[in-house]
Write a protein that holds these residues in place. Structure first.
Motif, PDB file in Angstrom:
ATOM      1  N   LYS A 165     -50.189-102.613 -59.271  1.00 41.21           N
ATOM      2  CA  LYS A 165     -49.389-103.826 -59.513  1.00 41.21           C
ATOM      3  C   LYS A 165     -48.940-104.425 -58.183  1.00 41.21           C
ATOM      4  N   PHE A 166     -48.545-103.581 -57.234  1.00 42.09           N
ATOM      5  CA  PHE A 166     -48.120-104.076 -55.925  1.00 42.09           C
ATOM      6  C   PHE A 166     -49.269-104.816 -55.239  1.00 42.09           C
ATOM      7  N   ASP A 167     -50.478-104.244 -55.283  1.00 38.03           N
ATOM      8  CA  ASP A 167     -51.649-104.907 -54.704  1.00 38.03           C
ATOM      9  C   ASP A 167     -51.883-106.272 -55.348  1.00 38.03           C
ATOM     10  N   MET A 180     -49.600-108.155 -56.743  1.00 43.02           N
ATOM     11  CA  MET A 180     -48.530-109.050 -56.305  1.00 43.02           C
ATOM     12  C   MET A 180     -48.738-109.535 -54.872  1.00 43.02           C
ATOM     13  N   VAL A 181     -49.297-108.695 -54.019  1.00 39.86           N
ATOM     14  CA  VAL A 181     -49.628-109.126 -52.651  1.00 39.86           C
ATOM     15  C   VAL A 181     -50.756-110.150 -52.715  1.00 39.86           C
ATOM     16  N   SER A 182     -51.734-109.875 -53.547  1.00 37.36           N
ATOM     17  CA  SER A 182     -52.890-110.774 -53.679  1.00 37.36           C
ATOM     18  C   SER A 182     -52.485-112.161 -54.178  1.00 37.36           C
ATOM     19  N   ASP A 183     -51.551-112.217 -55.145  1.00 33.80           N
ATOM     20  CA  ASP A 183     -51.141-113.529 -55.676  1.00 33.80           C
ATOM     21  C   ASP A 183     -49.904-114.091 -54.965  1.00 33.80           C
ATOM     22  N   ARG A 184     -49.536-113.439 -53.853  1.00 35.86           N
ATOM     23  CA  ARG A 184     -48.480-113.900 -52.940  1.00 35.86           C
ATOM     24  C   ARG A 184     -47.061-113.802 -53.492  1.00 35.86           C
ATOM     25  N   ARG A 185     -46.871-113.004 -54.536  1.00 31.65           N
ATOM     26  CA  ARG A 185     -45.496-112.744 -54.975  1.00 31.65           C
ATOM     27  C   ARG A 185     -44.825-111.764 -54.026  1.00 31.65           C
ATOM     28  N   MET A 186     -45.625-110.961 -53.343  1.00 33.75           N
ATOM     29  CA  MET A 186     -45.144-110.041 -52.311  1.00 33.75           C
ATOM     30  C   MET A 186     -45.839-110.409 -50.998  1.00 33.75           C
ATOM     31  N   PRO A 187     -45.173-110.114 -49.869  1.00 34.68           N
ATOM     32  CA  PRO A 187     -45.741-110.504 -48.574  1.00 34.68           C
ATOM     33  C   PRO A 187     -46.952-109.662 -48.183  1.00 34.68           C
ATOM     34  N   LYS A 188     -47.737-110.208 -47.286  1.00 34.83           N
ATOM     35  CA  LYS A 188     -48.855-109.470 -46.703  1.00 34.83           C
ATOM     36  C   LYS A 188     -48.278-108.461 -45.703  1.00 34.83           C
ATOM     37  N   PRO A 189     -49.024-107.406 -45.421  1.00 32.77           N
ATOM     38  CA  PRO A 189     -48.530-106.402 -44.477  1.00 32.77           C
ATOM     39  C   PRO A 189     -48.683-106.848 -43.032  1.00 32.77           C
ATOM     40  N   LYS A 190     -48.039-106.110 -42.160  1.00 26.74           N
ATOM     41  CA  LYS A 190     -48.207-106.270 -40.712  1.00 26.74           C
ATOM     42  C   LYS A 190     -49.072-105.115 -40.230  1.00 26.74           C
ATOM     43  N   ARG A 191     -49.740-105.311 -39.118  1.00 23.90           N
ATOM     44  CA  ARG A 191     -50.545-104.230 -38.526  1.00 23.90           C
ATOM     45  C   ARG A 191     -49.833-103.712 -37.283  1.00 23.90           C
ATOM     46  N   VAL A 192     -49.679-102.423 -37.227  1.00 27.06           N
ATOM     47  CA  VAL A 192     -49.143-101.761 -36.041  1.00 27.06           C
ATOM     48  C   VAL A 192     -50.240-100.813 -35.578  1.00 27.06           C
ATOM     49  N   ASP A 193     -50.997-101.271 -34.601  1.00 23.62           N
ATOM     50  CA  ASP A 193     -52.199-100.569 -34.164  1.00 23.62           C
ATOM     51  C   ASP A 193     -53.111-100.382 -35.381  1.00 23.62           C
ATOM     52  N   GLY A 194     -53.418 -99.156 -35.761  1.00 19.56           N
ATOM     53  CA  GLY A 194     -54.299 -98.934 -36.896  1.00 19.56           C
ATOM     54  C   GLY A 194     -53.577 -98.784 -38.220  1.00 19.56           C
ATOM     55  N   ARG A 195     -52.267 -98.913 -38.207  1.00 16.23           N
ATOM     56  CA  ARG A 195     -51.471 -98.687 -39.406  1.00 16.23           C
ATOM     57  C   ARG A 195     -51.076-100.008 -40.056  1.00 16.23           C
ATOM     58  N   VAL A 196     -51.066-100.034 -41.380  1.00 20.99           N
ATOM     59  CA  VAL A 196     -50.663-101.209 -42.152  1.00 20.99           C
ATOM     60  C   VAL A 196     -49.284-100.924 -42.738  1.00 20.99           C
ATOM     61  N   VAL A 197     -48.301-101.801 -42.442  1.00 21.69           N
ATOM     62  CA  VAL A 197     -46.937-101.589 -42.931  1.00 21.69           C
ATOM     63  C   VAL A 197     -46.360-102.879 -43.500  1.00 21.69           C
TER      64      VAL A 197
END
Length: 83
Positions: free
Chosen positions: A30-32, A34-51
């Motif tokens: 469900k979270f994915d 919501m991110v896809s339809d922009r109800r939740m924000p996209k992640p940030k990248r910190v080197d190789g990590r997605v947060v």
């Protein structure tokens, strides 16, 4: 007196996908969505990590409609107030 565990004293600003989903009370699928339809924000990248930024998630969660209000009603009520 017992000390408060450090994780409770300092809530994380950046969260993994699983933590972010749990934070708003949904599963990762469900979270994915919501991110896809922009109800939740996209992640940030910190080197190789997605947060995900906890503050951005808080703002997006606050923007979600409640059971008693839908987006159309909210838009129309604001328009009537300003008219």
């Amino acid at each position: 007196m017992s000390r408060i565990p450090e994780i409770l004293s300092y809530p994380p600003r950046g969260m993994s996908r699983e933590e972010a989903a749990r934070y708003i009370g949904v599963g990762t699928t469900k979270f994915d969505e919501m991110v896809s339809d922009r109800r939740m924000p996209k992640p940030k990248r910190v080197d190789g990590r997605v947060v995900w930024d906890r503050l951005a998630i808080d703002a997006a969660f606050s923007d979600l409609p409640t059971d008693s209000e839908n987006r159309i009603d909210a838009i129309l009520s604001r328009r009537r107030i300003g008219a």
